[in-house]
Write an enzyme that holds these catalytic residues in place. Structure first.
Site, PDB file in Angstrom:
ATOM      1  N   LYS A  41     -14.598  13.065  36.993  1.00 25.05           N
ATOM      2  CA  LYS A  41     -15.497  12.776  35.878  1.00 25.05           C
ATOM      3  C   LYS A  41     -16.906  12.468  36.325  1.00 25.05           C
ATOM      4  CE  LYS A  41     -12.340  10.504  33.106  1.00 25.05           C
ATOM      5  NZ  LYS A  41     -12.023   9.576  34.182  1.00 25.05           N
ATOM      6  N   LYS A  51     -14.555   5.047  47.962  1.00 24.70           N
ATOM      7  CA  LYS A  51     -15.571   4.511  47.041  1.00 24.70           C
ATOM      8  C   LYS A  51     -16.547   3.610  47.788  1.00 24.70           C
ATOM      9  CE  LYS A  51     -14.024   5.960  42.875  1.00 24.70           C
ATOM     10  NZ  LYS A  51     -12.603   6.022  42.556  1.00 24.70           N
ATOM     11  N   LYS A  77     -11.693  17.206  44.631  1.00 24.36           N
ATOM     12  CA  LYS A  77     -11.011  17.427  43.356  1.00 24.36           C
ATOM     13  C   LYS A  77     -12.027  17.378  42.230  1.00 24.36           C
ATOM     14  CE  LYS A  77     -10.315  12.760  41.845  1.00 24.36           C
ATOM     15  NZ  LYS A  77      -9.902  12.202  40.611  1.00 24.36           N
TER      16      LYS A  77
HETATM   17  P1  ADP Z   1     -11.592  10.679  37.386  1.00 25.11           P
HETATM   18  O1  ADP Z   1     -11.221  10.669  38.837  1.00 25.11           O
HETATM   19  O2  ADP Z   1     -11.945  12.033  36.897  1.00 25.11           O
HETATM   20  O3  ADP Z   1     -12.569   9.609  36.973  1.00 25.11           O
HETATM   21  P2  ADP Z   1      -9.502   8.955  36.351  1.00 25.11           P
HETATM   22  O4  ADP Z   1      -9.585   8.107  37.587  1.00 25.11           O
HETATM   23  O5  ADP Z   1      -9.928   8.380  35.059  1.00 25.11           O
HETATM   24  O6  ADP Z   1     -10.244  10.352  36.599  1.00 25.11           O
HETATM   25  O7  ADP Z   1      -8.016   9.476  36.215  1.00 25.11           O
HETATM   26  C1  ADP Z   1      -7.384   9.809  35.001  1.00 25.11           C
HETATM   27  C2  ADP Z   1      -6.159  10.639  35.297  1.00 25.11           C
HETATM   28  O8  ADP Z   1      -6.552  11.966  35.668  1.00 25.11           O
HETATM   29  C3  ADP Z   1      -5.310  10.112  36.466  1.00 25.11           C
HETATM   30  O9  ADP Z   1      -3.957  10.271  36.139  1.00 25.11           O
HETATM   31  C4  ADP Z   1      -5.692  10.990  37.619  1.00 25.11           C
HETATM   32  O10 ADP Z   1      -4.639  11.119  38.549  1.00 25.11           O
HETATM   33  C5  ADP Z   1      -5.935  12.316  36.898  1.00 25.11           C
HETATM   34  N1  ADP Z   1      -6.875  13.160  37.646  1.00 25.11           N
HETATM   35  C6  ADP Z   1      -8.191  12.930  37.873  1.00 25.11           C
HETATM   36  N2  ADP Z   1      -8.745  13.947  38.559  1.00 25.11           N
HETATM   37  C7  ADP Z   1      -7.737  14.850  38.777  1.00 25.11           C
HETATM   38  C8  ADP Z   1      -7.668  16.126  39.424  1.00 25.11           C
HETATM   39  N3  ADP Z   1      -8.736  16.698  39.945  1.00 25.11           N
HETATM   40  N4  ADP Z   1      -6.467  16.749  39.458  1.00 25.11           N
HETATM   41  C9  ADP Z   1      -5.368  16.192  38.903  1.00 25.11           C
HETATM   42  N5  ADP Z   1      -5.359  15.007  38.271  1.00 25.11           N
HETATM   43  C10 ADP Z   1      -6.535  14.337  38.208  1.00 25.11           C
END
Ligand code: ADP
Length: 344
Positions: A210, A125, A207
């Site tokens: 959001k 980040k 990956k």
């Molecule tokens: P993002 O990275 O999309 O903003 P968050 O940090 O809010 O997501 O994470 C919410 C949940 O979703 C966490 O448990 C995270 O491990 C899971 N998560 C986010 N992206 C992935 C992904 N590409 N594959 C599997 N799990 C994910």
């Protein structure tokens, strides 16, 4: 430790409490579902569960709060459209639980600059946003630990990207328990009998996320055409020339996505085609896109229905905050006592 202080023993620790959170930084996507929400839905029937919209965490990277309210509501609705039931689980907003700030403060005294700076997500980040490397970003794993242990949870359903954060949470918990008394169980990342999941992006790298790589992430808010467009753009090549050759990462990713939403027969067919060197990636992606639409469209519609009832969303937040507060007040009483902060 004071001699006369009643030291809490391991046997008093709660077991099988579940806690996890999701940031309202954008629309929920396939990775959130398969990494986390799918487990929430199953766990809510089997455990005492706390699920949270991590709005404070989102401030570490998204300081502009003008879209926060609508994002929070959308993510609540999306979780419920996926099957999260606020009658079964305690479902609340992080910022509604003021106790979190206090526990975060205490834990910060047990977290060291060196270990925080080494966290992979912090380094990523910081690289992405060199203009905003704030202390909140650095101490993200500390706040996350406060969220988890606020309910003395031990099971944390998360995706693979959170593995290191959970390891840090265990370190902070061990330090706290060692210094002040055995209050907290050690939290562990959880996925039913399986390795933690990482849903790959459609561009063959990274990956789904959001707030990054929007063209390579499939969101539950995407319409059918957008889903088709994104899937058809996924990187492929001319196909293997030798039978049973290993799959390059970007091809393997397409199979991974297919495994999540398509039938076993479909997956087997394309695996056989690959191994026999007669795979047609165009057809495979068309099939994947249609299977994705079958999976996503009902969740998109349900989200829309829930979002239309604003009063209901407010009630969900209020009830969730009330329930979460009962657990948080209990924990904080224990924390203050064990730390010796109760002076009268
Ligand atoms: P993002 O990275 O999309 O903003 P968050 O940090 O809010 O997501 O994470 C919410 C949940 O979703 C966490 O448990 C995270 O491990 C899971 N998560 C986010 N992206 C992935 C992904 N590409 N594959 C599997 N799990 C994910």
């Amino acid at each position: 430790m004071d001699g006369d202080k009643q030291k809490i023993k391991h046997t008093d620790l709660p077991s099988g409490i579940v806690m996890s959170g999701i940031r309202p930084t954008g629309m929920v996507h396939l990775g959130n579902y398969f990494g986390a929400i799918r487990n929430y839905v199953r766990m809510q029937d089997e455990y005492e569960c706390y699920f949270m919209i991590a709005d404070l965490h989102s401030l570490t990277t998204h300081p502009d709060t003008s879209t926060l309210k609508s994002n929070v509501k959308r993510v609540i609705a999306e979780n419920m459209a996926c099957g999260l039931n606020p009658e079964k689980a305690t479902f609340y907003c992080q910022s509604h639980l003021y106790e979190t700030g206090e526990l975060y403060l205490y834990l910060n005294m047990l977290a060291y600059k060196g270990e925080l700076e080494k966290t992979v997500t912090f380094k990523d980040k910081a690289r992405q946003h060199p203009e905003n490397i704030n202390a909140g970003l650095l101490t993200y794993p500390v706040l996350q630990t406060a969220d988890i242990i606020m309910h003395r949870a031990s099971l944390v359903p998360v995706g693979k990207d959170q593995e290191q954060h959970l390891e840090m949470a265990r370190n902070f918990v061990v330090r706290f328990n060692h210094r002040y008394g055995e209050i907290f169980p050690e939290p562990h990342a959880f996925n039913y009998n399986e390795d933690l999941i990482k849903v790959p992006g459609l561009d063959g790298s990274g990956k789904m996320s959001k707030s990054e790589n929007s063209m390579s992430t499939l969101y539950f808010g995407d319409d059918d055409d957008t889903i088709r467009k994104k899937v058809m753009k996924a990187k492929t090549d001319a196909g293997p020339t030798e039978a049973n050759s290993p799959k390059p990462d970007y091809i393997d990713n397409i199979f991974t996505l297919m495994k999540l939403v398509s039938s076993d027969e479909v997956l087997t067919k394309y695996n056989n085609d690959y191994n026999n060197c007669n795979i047609r990636y165009g057809d495979m992606k068309k099939q994947l896109a249609e299977d994705m639409i079958q999976f996503i469209a009902p969740i998109r519609q349900k989200t829309q229905d829930i979002l239309e009832d604003n009063q209901y969303l407010i009630e969900v937040m209020e009830k969730g905050a009330q329930k979460a507060r009962i657990s948080a007040e209990k924990t904080m009483k224990l924390v203050r006592e064990s730390m010796g902060l109760n002076y009268f």
